[in-house]
Design an enzyme around this catalytic site. Sequence first.
Site, PDB file in Angstrom:
ATOM      1  N   LYS A   2       0.842  -1.196   0.000  1.00 32.08           N
ATOM      2  CA  LYS A   2       0.000   0.000   0.000  1.00 32.08           C
ATOM      3  C   LYS A   2       0.881   1.252   0.000  1.00 32.08           C
ATOM      4  CE  LYS A   2      -3.938   1.977   2.580  1.00 32.08           C
ATOM      5  NZ  LYS A   2      -4.828   1.838   3.758  1.00 32.08           N
TER       6      LYS A   2
ATOM      7  N   SER B 151     -10.011   2.190   2.813  1.00 31.18           N
ATOM      8  CA  SER B 151      -9.052   2.835   1.955  1.00 31.18           C
ATOM      9  C   SER B 151      -8.092   1.882   1.226  1.00 31.18           C
ATOM     10  CB  SER B 151      -8.227   3.825   2.762  1.00 31.18           C
ATOM     11  OG  SER B 151      -7.401   3.154   3.689  1.00 31.18           O
TER      12      SER B 151
ATOM     13  N   SER C 179     -10.468   0.110   7.105  1.00 31.59           N
ATOM     14  CA  SER C 179      -9.790   0.173   5.800  1.00 31.59           C
ATOM     15  C   SER C 179      -9.111  -1.110   5.344  1.00 31.59           C
ATOM     16  CB  SER C 179      -8.747   1.293   5.805  1.00 31.59           C
ATOM     17  OG  SER C 179      -9.379   2.536   5.662  1.00 31.59           O
TER      18      SER C 179
END
Lengths: 521, 95
Positions: A79, A187, A211
């Site tokens: 990420k 997210s 998330s």
Amino acid sequence: MSELTHLTISQARAKLRGKEITAAEITEAYLSAIERANPVLNAYIVVTGDKARDMAKASDAKLAKGEGGALEGIPLGIKDLFGTEGVHTQACSHVLDGFKPRYESTVTANLWADGAVMLGKLNMDEFAMGSSNETSYYGPVVNPWRRSRLDTVVMPTTHQGDGGFVSAGGTKTARTLDNAQLVPGGSSGGSASAVSAFLCAGATATDTGGSIRQPAAFTGTVGIKPTYGRCSRWGIVAFASSLDQAGPIARDVRDAAIMLKSMASVDAKDTTSVDRAVPDYEAAIGKPIKGMKVGIPREYRVDGMPEEIEALWQKGIVWLKDAGAEIVDISLPHTKYALPAYYIVAPAEASSNLARYDGVRYGLRVPGKDIVDMYEKTRAAGFGREVKRRIMIGTYVLSAGYYDAYYLQAQKVRNLIKRDFETVFAAGVDVILTPATPSAAFGIADEDMAADPVKMYLNDIFTVTVNMAGLPGIAVPAGLDAKGLPLGLQLIGRPFDEETLFQTAAVIEQAAGTFQPGKWW
Amino acid sequence: MSVDLQTVKRVARLARIAVSEEDAERMTGELNAILGFVEQLNEVDVSGVEPMTSVTPMEMKKRQDIVTDGNKAADIVANAPATEENFFLVPKVVE
């Protein structure tokens, strides 16, 4: 080569150690899968092909000598929130334009030390603020799952490879895919999309209010947010420091256990990381859950929840009961206040953490007539709408005269939320079962969500309590809805009892199976 | 509680974010929607409840007060938009 990308981490690990495949081969297979799929899915924002090949080569040298770490030669996606030395790290924000850190986050350093291979950086909501991966500066991520219609067809081969299910007899029920593009959740939307679409063996993710777990539920993958303090936050771009935790998104429960074992550590550079041995999470998988006390919180039965979610929850209860668990009704009375309290605490911490983006030390700078004008123009141009909204809310609730009414009140409510969980765990409940999300994945550019920020925030209604109380939570796929979209269940555990989550999630996975999207990209 | 346009502009100034008249108007509506949503916290009885300071009970870790890191000025300024001889360059702040 495509079958190499379909191996789970545990399968690939066995084949790499058994010298049936090489790290170079599996890395190439992923790189070419990314090359084909990424223009459509937008899961990766940067692909580090050369670095991946170098790392795979080093892994192969170790594997050839019968050496190597727990993840030797396993290709992972990272990420964009994790600082990666010399590699694009922008939290998918324009304000960090061009930022390449001179350091490596502790979590990713742990993964590389165990032999993992980095494929690239994954898309995400800007600064991890969002539940649909639409706030990214690099554009939305597309969910590899699409809605579909169930048809019965006589010609059995027509829809092969189209996500179809073969049924007994001469006919076949096939799913005809709809063209509408759906969000992967957020997210960690890039992480979830990439894992689900076989563009990495596993991915790192982070979870401040849901998330990891919400995108995992939206993509039929497994995601665990460990206990606050289990993974070091050092080198991860900060959103809300008292809530942020790193964790993995993987294709099955065992892979998530393998990844978390490598990611977790105590770290002198993060004083909130906990000095506790990291257990062998994989060993918990397959252990019977006979006699385990599973709590079902009545407050999670919310108004307007689709019947399918309720039905899924009941299925989960039956599976655990059949496996010998004792099901008990419990009450967590302050549940409904978790989301409003979160929308004070998280923006307050974010407004403070994001004060550092001022155009002086890194990233974007927009010139101004004086230094304050430079700050204001840089931040106006660098942050997206959702991030600005949260900084503004945070600044307001912390401003003189409002601190007690908002922030202090929210922190008191947070203690009550935590106390609710402590009470049920003290009464002997081992694990809590809830739905992971109040709906399946929704469409990109959904008009209702765009018109009202609070509607988007409601996605995290079942996950945010866990962050507020610092507990571990895992989302595990449990079935498909009538439109063929994956739905997930969530298990919540005692602090640092991730083992029970893996143990119980494995029972759900055993009963529900695993889920793969029909390939259309 | 709700905010008006003037308050939004003041908060934007505190947050060092330049906003146009149009931005401020849109934000007023959005912030009021969020503030309306969090309003329900007022109905919770918090008498006798301490505000949370740490989600996991822990003692603050301490270490020897000695230099353990440093001598990396070039690394620190490496990502800055404007530098000179390991200093960050900013617009003039003192007349």
